[in-house]
Motif scaffolding. Structure first.
Motif, PDB file in Angstrom:
ATOM      1  N   VAL A  75      24.165 -51.331  26.553  1.00  0.00           N
ATOM      2  CA  VAL A  75      23.515 -52.208  25.727  1.00  0.00           C
ATOM      3  C   VAL A  75      23.558 -51.890  24.014  1.00  0.00           C
ATOM      4  O   VAL A  75      22.926 -52.393  23.260  1.00  0.00           O
TER       5      VAL A  75
ATOM      6  N   SER B  74       7.106 -47.334  23.601  1.00  0.00           N
ATOM      7  CA  SER B  74       8.641 -47.340  23.292  1.00  0.00           C
ATOM      8  C   SER B  74       9.197 -45.933  23.368  1.00  0.00           C
ATOM      9  O   SER B  74       8.648 -44.755  22.700  1.00  0.00           O
ATOM     10  N   LYS B  75       9.987 -45.459  24.365  1.00  0.00           N
ATOM     11  CA  LYS B  75      10.566 -44.169  24.702  1.00  0.00           C
ATOM     12  C   LYS B  75      10.932 -43.538  23.231  1.00  0.00           C
ATOM     13  O   LYS B  75      10.678 -42.601  22.979  1.00  0.00           O
TER      14      LYS B  75
ATOM     15  N   GLU C 175      20.924 -52.555  34.925  1.00  0.00           N
ATOM     16  CA  GLU C 175      21.141 -51.376  33.837  1.00  0.00           C
ATOM     17  C   GLU C 175      21.709 -50.208  34.595  1.00  0.00           C
ATOM     18  O   GLU C 175      22.340 -49.506  33.956  1.00  0.00           O
TER      19      GLU C 175
ATOM     20  N   THR D 145      10.670 -53.781  19.465  1.00  0.00           N
ATOM     21  CA  THR D 145       9.022 -53.304  19.555  1.00  0.00           C
ATOM     22  C   THR D 145       8.488 -52.932  18.226  1.00  0.00           C
ATOM     23  O   THR D 145       7.270 -53.258  17.908  1.00  0.00           O
TER      24      THR D 145
ATOM     25  N   PHE E  89      10.869 -45.148  20.214  1.00  0.00           N
ATOM     26  CA  PHE E  89      10.167 -45.489  18.864  1.00  0.00           C
ATOM     27  C   PHE E  89      11.083 -45.939  17.876  1.00  0.00           C
ATOM     28  O   PHE E  89      10.584 -45.882  16.611  1.00  0.00           O
TER      29      PHE E  89
ATOM     30  N   GLN F 180      16.628 -55.366  35.777  1.00  0.00           N
ATOM     31  CA  GLN F 180      16.917 -54.299  34.929  1.00  0.00           C
ATOM     32  C   GLN F 180      17.159 -53.145  35.448  1.00  0.00           C
ATOM     33  O   GLN F 180      18.052 -52.411  35.382  1.00  0.00           O
TER      34      GLN F 180
ATOM     35  N   THR G  69      13.002 -48.827  18.709  1.00  0.00           N
ATOM     36  CA  THR G  69      13.563 -50.208  19.309  1.00  0.00           C
ATOM     37  C   THR G  69      13.217 -51.271  18.171  1.00  0.00           C
ATOM     38  O   THR G  69      11.939 -51.682  17.942  1.00  0.00           O
TER      39      THR G  69
ATOM     40  N   GLY H 291      13.777 -45.114  30.726  1.00  0.00           N
ATOM     41  CA  GLY H 291      13.197 -46.302  30.442  1.00  0.00           C
ATOM     42  C   GLY H 291      12.619 -47.212  31.679  1.00  0.00           C
ATOM     43  O   GLY H 291      11.361 -47.438  31.907  1.00  0.00           O
ATOM     44  N   ARG H 292      13.390 -47.443  32.419  1.00  0.00           N
ATOM     45  CA  ARG H 292      13.356 -48.358  33.620  1.00  0.00           C
ATOM     46  C   ARG H 292      12.676 -47.715  34.937  1.00  0.00           C
ATOM     47  O   ARG H 292      12.234 -48.393  35.760  1.00  0.00           O
TER      48      ARG H 292
ATOM     49  N   ILE I  50       9.490 -53.204  25.359  1.00  0.00           N
ATOM     50  CA  ILE I  50      10.556 -54.202  25.916  1.00  0.00           C
ATOM     51  C   ILE I  50      11.516 -53.470  26.955  1.00  0.00           C
ATOM     52  O   ILE I  50      11.621 -52.209  26.818  1.00  0.00           O
TER      53      ILE I  50
ATOM     54  N   GLN J 122      22.887 -46.041  29.859  1.00  0.00           N
ATOM     55  CA  GLN J 122      22.930 -47.323  29.789  1.00  0.00           C
ATOM     56  C   GLN J 122      23.789 -47.616  28.499  1.00  0.00           C
ATOM     57  O   GLN J 122      23.224 -48.497  27.488  1.00  0.00           O
TER      58      GLN J 122
ATOM     59  N   GLY K  80      12.290 -51.311  29.783  1.00  0.00           N
ATOM     60  CA  GLY K  80      11.464 -50.597  30.733  1.00  0.00           C
ATOM     61  C   GLY K  80      10.218 -50.499  30.045  1.00  0.00           C
ATOM     62  O   GLY K  80       9.174 -49.712  30.699  1.00  0.00           O
ATOM     63  N   SER K  81       9.931 -50.468  28.833  1.00  0.00           N
ATOM     64  CA  SER K  81       8.667 -50.142  28.260  1.00  0.00           C
ATOM     65  C   SER K  81       7.598 -51.493  28.286  1.00  0.00           C
ATOM     66  O   SER K  81       6.537 -51.450  27.790  1.00  0.00           O
TER      67      SER K  81
HETATM   68  O1  F6P Z   1      17.668 -52.147  26.612  1.00  0.00           O
HETATM   69  C1  F6P Z   1      18.184 -50.907  26.441  1.00  0.00           C
HETATM   70  C2  F6P Z   1      16.689 -49.791  26.674  1.00  0.00           C
HETATM   71  O2  F6P Z   1      17.244 -48.754  26.134  1.00  0.00           O
HETATM   72  C3  F6P Z   1      16.158 -49.883  27.843  1.00  0.00           C
HETATM   73  O3  F6P Z   1      16.781 -49.055  28.641  1.00  0.00           O
HETATM   74  C4  F6P Z   1      14.792 -49.555  27.663  1.00  0.00           C
HETATM   75  O4  F6P Z   1      13.863 -49.610  28.660  1.00  0.00           O
HETATM   76  C5  F6P Z   1      14.504 -50.382  26.413  1.00  0.00           C
HETATM   77  O5  F6P Z   1      15.792 -50.596  25.646  1.00  0.00           O
HETATM   78  C6  F6P Z   1      13.433 -50.304  25.491  1.00  0.00           C
HETATM   79  O6  F6P Z   1      13.666 -48.824  24.892  1.00  0.00           O
HETATM   80  P1  F6P Z   1      12.448 -48.124  24.134  1.00  0.00           P
HETATM   81  O7  F6P Z   1      11.539 -47.822  25.335  1.00  0.00           O
HETATM   82  O8  F6P Z   1      13.133 -46.855  23.710  1.00  0.00           O
HETATM   83  O9  F6P Z   1      11.867 -48.868  23.165  1.00  0.00           O
END
Ligand code: F6P
Length: 529
Positions: free
Chosen positions: A490, A189-190, A334, A197, A192, A330, A194, A248-249, A137, A487, A139-140
């Motif tokens: 958020v 997921s940066k 963001e 996700t 892991f 984004q 979120t 992420g973005r 979600i 960011q 940036g991912s």
């Molecule tokens: O919406 C906040 C955020 O941290 C974004 O900056 C990022 O791209 C997204 O959530 C997804 O985060 P992640 O890659 O850690 O799942």
């Protein structure tokens, strides 16, 4: 007078000046344009004259854009609230010159990971996989989803799908009709952690097991948190890691771009990186007055901070860039949607604009009415390829080009009351009805736009376009003196969603919620099936 005040004074002085009058200077069309390779950025249809451009350039110089740019490329921790370097540019540094973070060269790891991605992508492309689902979600998701769509003509790998929303509709609709035995699931997921996700990833895993697939072989992960990917049970051979200095973005250039690499192949992915690298080099070496990202940023500052136009529309006349407005939403909102400056003091001026848009020509039949005749001015950013991919349909592309160029022309020229009256008269209106009808057909004009032209939307060009916008956001952030790479905005919503979840599943009552939220919860609980 400081540069901000000087720009405001210039804006007031020339508020009624016609953009068309600026073309009394026969050189304006080319003087207010810049070319990088096959990419041409025209900003002549704005109310920026030579004095204003010089003041904007002085503003950029005084904000230390050049020094801060060099600091970013050199690995300084410009993401100050997270104490991180900002080195997404290292991911496309294909020539491998050293890039330092905390005294260590990051390039050996970057190039090793890229080599591992290439080898894995080749295996997937040559194997039995028919479909790939990227679960991520923000940036991912937006980067690879946008780029896969943009580069559809180069797509010769398995079909790619993107699941992002925690709404079960997203994953349910995507899984429908897929074969669990021939589908690869990539969990992107940066962190892991979120919720969206991880919820979708667990649902996909259960589906795969239920339908005879093997998550050990058919799951991959893209993350900075390799311990968490292991905990989830992902085969370490299918994990592609990256470092916290990739926001992420800004992450489509590395492992997060794996689905794109699988779709178009490692060679075309390299061309995508090369395009971005080409824009990086231009950004680093070109003088500010002919630096495309800098000029794009200065036009943005002029329209948003000086003219007080609160939004800007991104209008690609390129169907395959349909997701670019969402991607840039984004990237820009963001990054630069902040309320405080680097010191923590309130920003003395508005920060990033609202970014929105849609592909032309569809937008023309939806929201252009407001853009042309509404009471708010919306600076428009058109994008257009000189050549389309559909060689067998040349007249489609000719019409697309004609429409794009017609829009920027119409926005600038407008239509006077006299002209509108002649049109209304030709329709047979007379007397007071003639004037009334004519008023509705007036176009105020003098509405600013820019146009970014490129030869063909190929991988190299897409890389250039994205890097151009990334650097534009950076320059605007420096001039606004804000931190573009965190960011925090958020977080609050995420925290409250976590604390509301037990209220929604009924395990906690709503007595601690505010009355409005409690009433909304009550409605949901009483009406759900
Ligand atoms: O919406 C906040 C955020 O941290 C974004 O900056 C990022 O791209 C997204 O959530 C997804 O985060 P992640 O890659 O850690 O799942």
């Amino acid at each position: 007078m400081n540069h901000w005040d000087s720009l405001s004074a210039q804006q007031k002085t020339h508020a009624d000046r016609k953009i068309t009058a600026l073309f009394d200077d026969p050189a304006r069309a080319t003087d207010f344009a810049v070319q990088v390779g096959d990419m041409y950025f025209d900003y002549s249809k704005t109310n920026i004259d030579v004095t204003t451009r010089n003041t904007l350039l002085a503003l950029a110089r005084d904000a230390d854009v050049e020094r801060q740019r060099d600091a970013m490329f050199a690995g300084a921790h410009i993401n100050e609230t997270e104490d991180r370097a900002v080195l997404h540019t290292a991911l496309r540094n294909l020539d491998g010159g050293p890039v330092m973070d905390e005294g260590a060269d990051v390039m050996p790891d970057v190039l090793d990971t890229l080599a591992a991605m290439r080898s894995y992508a080749r295996d997937v492309r040559n194997g039995a996989f028919t479909d790939v689902i990227n679960i991520g979600i923000g940036g991912s998701d937006l980067g690879p989803a946008m780029a896969v769509q943009a580069l559809a003509p180069y797509h010769d790998g398995p079909r790619c799908h993107f699941v992002s929303n925690v709404d079960g509709a997203d994953i349910a609709d995507t899984l429908q009709g897929l074969d669990a035995k021939t589908t690869l699931v990539i969990v992107a997921s940066k962190t892991f952690t979120t919720t969206e996700t991880m919820t979708n990833a667990r649902t996909a895993r259960a589906w795969m097991i239920d339908h005879g697939g093997d998550p050990k072989q058919q799951f991959a992960a893209l993350s900075t948190a390799e311990d968490k990917t292991e905990e989830f049970g992902i085969n370490p051979l299918h994990v592609f890691g990256f470092e916290s200095w990739v926001g992420g973005r800004y992450s489509v250039w590395g492992p997060i771009g794996l689905s794109l690499m699988i779709a178009i192949g490692p060679k075309a992915f390299d061309a995508f990186l090369r395009g971005a690298q080409d824009m990086d080099t231009h950004f680093r070496v070109a003088d500010l007055h002919e630096n495309m990202p800098v000029l794009l940023a200065l036009v943005g500052i002029w329209h948003n901070q000086i003219c007080d136009y609160a939004t800007r529309a991104v209008l690609p006349y390129d169907e395959r860039l349909n997701l670019l407005p969402s991607y840039l939403q984004q990237l820009e909102m963001e990054s630069n949607g902040k309320g405080v400056q680097r010191s923590g003091a309130d920003s003395p001026r508005h920060t990033g604009p609202v970014v929105w848009g849609a592909a032309g020509t569809n937008g023309q039949h939806a929201f252009y009415q407001l853009i042309h005749q509404g009471t708010r001015v919306v600076p428009c950013e058109f994008l257009l390829a000189a050549t389309g991919h559909e060689a067998e349909l040349p007249h489609h592309h000719q019409l697309l080009v004609a429409n794009c160029l017609a829009q920027s022309k119409a926005l600038m020229q407008g239509r006077t009351f006299k002209e509108a009256r002649e049109i209304a008269a030709s329709k047979g209106f007379t007397d007071t009805e003639l004037d009334r009808q004519a008023r509705h057909r007036v176009f105020p004009g003098n509405r600013p736009s820019t146009t970014l032209l490129y030869r063909l939307l190929d991988p190299f060009t897409l890389g250039q376009i994205i890097a151009l916008y990334e650097h534009r956001v950076f320059v605007e952030g420096v001039i606004l003196d804000i931190i573009s790479f965190d960011q925090w905005g958020v977080e609050l919503g995420k925290e409250l969603a976590t604390s509301l979840a037990p209220v929604i599943d009924g395990s906690k009552d709503a007595s601690n919620e505010d009355p409005s939220t409690a009433a909304l919860v009550d409605f949901v609980l009483r009406h759900r099936a």
